[in-house]
Design an enzyme around this catalytic site. Structure first.
Site, PDB file in Angstrom:
ATOM      1  N   CYS A 171      -1.341   2.619   6.930  1.00 47.78           N
ATOM      2  CA  CYS A 171      -0.739   1.236   6.815  1.00 47.78           C
ATOM      3  C   CYS A 171      -0.749   0.169   5.799  1.00 47.78           C
ATOM      4  O   CYS A 171      -0.856   0.718   4.647  1.00 47.78           O
ATOM      5  CB  CYS A 171      -2.011   0.811   7.953  1.00 47.78           C
TER       6      CYS A 171
ATOM      7  N   HIS B 151      -8.831   2.674  -3.054  1.00 50.22           N
ATOM      8  CA  HIS B 151      -7.637   2.594  -2.328  1.00 50.22           C
ATOM      9  C   HIS B 151      -7.103   1.822  -3.326  1.00 50.22           C
ATOM     10  O   HIS B 151      -6.431   0.427  -3.284  1.00 50.22           O
ATOM     11  CB  HIS B 151      -7.384   1.991  -1.263  1.00 50.22           C
TER      12      HIS B 151
ATOM     13  N   GLY C 159       0.277  -3.552   4.505  1.00 52.93           N
ATOM     14  CA  GLY C 159       0.829  -5.425   4.806  1.00 52.93           C
ATOM     15  C   GLY C 159       2.336  -5.692   5.074  1.00 52.93           C
ATOM     16  O   GLY C 159       2.627  -5.436   5.240  1.00 52.93           O
TER      17      GLY C 159
ATOM     18  N   CYS D 102       0.818  -1.332   0.188  1.00 57.24           N
ATOM     19  CA  CYS D 102       0.082  -0.154  -0.010  1.00 57.24           C
ATOM     20  C   CYS D 102       0.732   1.308  -0.357  1.00 57.24           C
ATOM     21  O   CYS D 102       0.338   2.689  -0.542  1.00 57.24           O
ATOM     22  CB  CYS D 102      -0.609   0.399   1.221  1.00 57.24           C
TER      23      CYS D 102
HETATM   24  C1  LIG Z   1     -14.756  -5.203   1.844  1.00 56.27           C
HETATM   25  C2  LIG Z   1     -15.025  -6.251   0.539  1.00 56.27           C
HETATM   26  C3  LIG Z   1     -14.331  -7.761   1.216  1.00 56.27           C
HETATM   27  C4  LIG Z   1     -16.445  -6.370   0.284  1.00 56.27           C
HETATM   28  O1  LIG Z   1     -15.899  -6.511  -1.206  1.00 56.27           O
HETATM   29  P1  LIG Z   1     -17.145  -6.917  -2.382  1.00 56.27           P
HETATM   30  O2  LIG Z   1     -18.613  -7.474  -1.095  1.00 56.27           O
HETATM   31  O3  LIG Z   1     -16.860  -7.119  -3.906  1.00 56.27           O
HETATM   32  O4  LIG Z   1     -18.293  -5.040  -1.976  1.00 56.27           O
HETATM   33  P2  LIG Z   1     -19.260  -4.582  -2.364  1.00 56.27           P
HETATM   34  O5  LIG Z   1     -18.662  -2.901  -2.893  1.00 56.27           O
HETATM   35  O6  LIG Z   1     -20.107  -5.586  -3.256  1.00 56.27           O
HETATM   36  O7  LIG Z   1     -20.513  -4.120  -1.567  1.00 56.27           O
HETATM   37  C5  LIG Z   1     -20.848  -5.243  -0.316  1.00 56.27           C
HETATM   38  C6  LIG Z   1     -22.179  -4.607  -0.125  1.00 56.27           C
HETATM   39  O8  LIG Z   1     -22.631  -4.183   0.933  1.00 56.27           O
HETATM   40  C7  LIG Z   1     -23.030  -1.959  -0.236  1.00 56.27           C
HETATM   41  N1  LIG Z   1     -22.340  -1.465   0.062  1.00 56.27           N
HETATM   42  C8  LIG Z   1     -20.868  -1.104   0.123  1.00 56.27           C
HETATM   43  N2  LIG Z   1     -20.689   0.199   0.831  1.00 56.27           N
HETATM   44  C9  LIG Z   1     -21.329   0.435   1.508  1.00 56.27           C
HETATM   45  C10 LIG Z   1     -21.977   2.135   1.435  1.00 56.27           C
HETATM   46  N3  LIG Z   1     -21.203   3.016   1.559  1.00 56.27           N
HETATM   47  N4  LIG Z   1     -23.431   1.870   1.989  1.00 56.27           N
HETATM   48  C11 LIG Z   1     -24.206   0.874   2.101  1.00 56.27           C
HETATM   49  N5  LIG Z   1     -24.322   0.080   1.164  1.00 56.27           N
HETATM   50  C12 LIG Z   1     -22.726  -0.772   1.214  1.00 56.27           C
HETATM   51  C13 LIG Z   1     -23.095  -3.005  -1.345  1.00 56.27           C
HETATM   52  O9  LIG Z   1     -23.656  -2.220  -2.067  1.00 56.27           O
HETATM   53  C14 LIG Z   1     -22.635  -4.182  -1.092  1.00 56.27           C
HETATM   54  O10 LIG Z   1     -24.403  -4.859  -1.522  1.00 56.27           O
HETATM   55  P3  LIG Z   1     -25.048  -6.002  -2.379  1.00 56.27           P
HETATM   56  O11 LIG Z   1     -24.192  -7.159  -1.006  1.00 56.27           O
HETATM   57  O12 LIG Z   1     -26.655  -5.552  -1.477  1.00 56.27           O
HETATM   58  O13 LIG Z   1     -24.934  -5.533  -3.585  1.00 56.27           O
HETATM   59  C15 LIG Z   1     -13.520  -5.507  -0.656  1.00 56.27           C
HETATM   60  O14 LIG Z   1     -13.774  -3.990  -0.549  1.00 56.27           O
HETATM   61  C16 LIG Z   1     -12.306  -5.246   0.503  1.00 56.27           C
HETATM   62  O15 LIG Z   1     -11.408  -6.562   0.347  1.00 56.27           O
HETATM   63  N6  LIG Z   1     -12.169  -4.064   1.037  1.00 56.27           N
HETATM   64  C17 LIG Z   1     -10.159  -4.530   1.437  1.00 56.27           C
HETATM   65  C18 LIG Z   1      -9.501  -4.564   0.698  1.00 56.27           C
HETATM   66  C19 LIG Z   1      -7.958  -4.462   1.272  1.00 56.27           C
HETATM   67  O16 LIG Z   1      -7.779  -5.218   1.667  1.00 56.27           O
HETATM   68  N7  LIG Z   1      -7.060  -3.013   1.059  1.00 56.27           N
HETATM   69  C20 LIG Z   1      -5.026  -3.479   1.494  1.00 56.27           C
HETATM   70  C21 LIG Z   1      -5.397  -2.648   2.813  1.00 56.27           C
HETATM   71  S1  LIG Z   1      -4.158  -2.561   3.755  1.00 56.27           S
END
Ligand SMILES: CC(C)(COP(=O)(O)OP(=O)(O)OC[C@H]1O[C@@H](n2cnc3c(N)ncnc32)[C@H](O)[C@@H]1OP(=O)(O)O)[C@@H](O)C(=O)NCCC(=O)NCCS
Length: 424
Positions: free
Chosen positions: A378, A347, A380, A94
């Site tokens: 932060c 991100h 990984g 990151c």
């Molecule tokens: C958390 C994570 C697994 C979610 O992935 P995803 O399931 O593909 O995410 P989505 O965008 O489809 O959202 C999931 C649900 O939440 C809902 N949602 C997401 N953000 C929302 C918000 N702000 N308000 C309301 N609903 C929301 C979506 O509409 C979706 O709903 P549904 O299942 O009814 O369609 C993924 O984003 C992730 O791994 N994030 C971390 C990334 C990471 O690790 N980065 C490195 C950091 S060190």
């Protein structure tokens, strides 16, 4: 050979609009995203002769396919920089772009370069997190780290365990505020000024133009967030709403010796004070910004109260809150991510460090009363990175702006000069 260190400045930064992984950039190459950024920097700065660029450092976490082939060098060639301009690829997950900046900045301070391009790209649609990795079996069999350390969302759940005071409710509340701050910044044209419009292609939809970020959800409410599932643990606290998403995008910036910026007439958006990286337990990687910040502050001879503007990468709300709680900063503090953060914007891993710097430069411009600011994130596998910057627009009776922006050869005030402390 006697040698003098030189002051280093952040001249300008740009980025592509961020996309949802594999969505608007599904058929756009990752290297083309970063090439767009480099070309835009050169277009915005005709005062910089292209042959004066001494290095191009571009970060990517996955360095294969369209992010492979030593992307700093290929991006330099593809951007039309003279063939005499070298480039290299860099990786610190990151903090890739942050490390690209600190690496070229160190080279500039040392006198090896005058001007460099630094940036990062991540096309998480083409290169899903964790794909193609082959962790050394000793990591698992000898239990060097818990297996949760390799799943960033699981490390965020671990952080919630470590700090039970950081509840799901607090995390959701922080996440909703990130969305609202970003929406406000968009309304005021703050975000758009650093965006490079990208021509996109879709075999189904034809050609298009990406001109705004795709992930933001300005209508987000805390109540809506409270209903979301917790994908990393049953009955956990980390959700798609209080975490950064999976994204595609690129950033790039110009970093220069202050003396060269003055010679060429390049603007100075921020002056580098110092930086630090630190390691922590990989299972709670989100706490990394705390020791990195303590280390950077100690090196600069500053205290947390001297910092008047913060850009903290929002990989997860819990990790931002752990930082704020540690330093006694309120979670709604207007000095922290006033234009929203990664939870709302996205991100694209290795690109985000420069996105933070772009936002901090804007904070500096808006707030001349602030002398010092920081970008922190932060990383990984259990790390944190912090860069402390000084505001060249800072003005106060003790430090008139004219003194601080004095060009060529003028010694900048030492970071340990505490006479302006308290003016945050
Ligand atoms: C958390 C994570 C697994 C979610 O992935 P995803 O399931 O593909 O995410 P989505 O965008 O489809 O959202 C999931 C649900 O939440 C809902 N949602 C997401 N953000 C929302 C918000 N702000 N308000 C309301 N609903 C929301 C979506 O509409 C979706 O709903 P549904 O299942 O009814 O369609 C993924 O984003 C992730 O791994 N994030 C971390 C990334 C990471 O690790 N980065 C490195 C950091 S060190």
């Amino acid at each position: 050979m006697p040698r003098e260190l030189r002051e280093v400045v952040f001249v300008d930064g740009v980025r592509t609009p961020f996309g949802k992984a594999g969505s608007m950039y599904a058929e756009t190459r990752a290297d083309d995203l970063v090439v767009n950024c480099i070309r835009e920097l050169m277009r915005r700065h005709p005062e910089l002769p292209p042959e004066r660029v001494d290095e191009v450092a571009i970060a990517a976490t996955t360095q294969t396919g369209d992010q492979g082939l030593t992307i700093g060098r290929t991006a330099a060639l593809l951007a039309g920089l003279p063939r005499s301009v070298p480039g290299y690829a860099i990786d610190r997950m990151c903090a890739g772009a942050m490390t690209a900046v600190t690496s070229v900045a160190s080279g500039i301070a040392f006198g090896a370069y005058d001007v460099a391009v630094a940036g990062g790209v991540e096309h998480m649609g083409h290169h899903p997190m964790g794909q193609g990795i082959d962790p050394n079996p000793r990591i698992g069999s000898e239990k060097l780290v818990d297996e949760s350390a390799l799943v960033m969302g699981a490390t965020a759940e671990n952080l919630h365990d470590r700090f039970p005071g950081i509840t799901r409710d607090r995390a959701d509340s922080y996440a909703a505020s990130s969305q609202h701050r970003l929406a406000d910044a968009y309304q005021h044209g703050i975000i758009q000024e650093s965006l490079v419009t990208v021509a996109t292609r879709s075999s189904q939809l034809g050609w298009g133009l990406a001109s705004t970020d795709e992930p933001p959800r300005p209508g987000t409410t805390k109540e809506g967030l409270a209903r979301l599932k917790t994908p990393f643990r049953p009955h956990g606290r980390v959700t798609a709403g209080n975490a950064a998403g999976l994204n595609d995008g690129a950033t790039a910036c110009l970093v220069a010796a202050e003396i060269t910026a003055a010679e060429l007439g390049l603007p100075v958006a921020m002056r580098l004070v110092t930086y630090a990286f630190a390691g922590v337990d990989p299972e709670v990687m989100g706490v990394g910004p705390v020791p990195a910040t303590e280390r950077a502050l100690a090196r600069a001879g500053l205290a947390i109260d001297d910092i008047g503007a913060y850009e903290i990468n929002e990989a997860f709300a819990v990790q931002v809150l752990a930082f704020l709680d540690h330093f006694g900063i309120d979670q709604g503090d207007p000095r922290v991510n006033p234009y929203g953060g990664a939870i709302a914007l996205g991100h694209p891993l290795a690109s985000s460090g420069v996105r933070l710097m772009i936002h901090l430069a804007r904070q500096f411009r808006e707030r001349p009363e602030v002398r010092y600011g920081m970008t922190t994130m932060c990383i990984g596998l259990g790390m944190g990175g912090t860069v402390i910057w000084e505001n060249p627009h800072h003005s106060s009776p003790a430090h008139p702006a004219a003194d601080l922006s004095e060009p060529a050869g003028a010694a900048a005030p030492a970071a340990s000069d505490t006479s302006a402390k308290g003016e945050r």
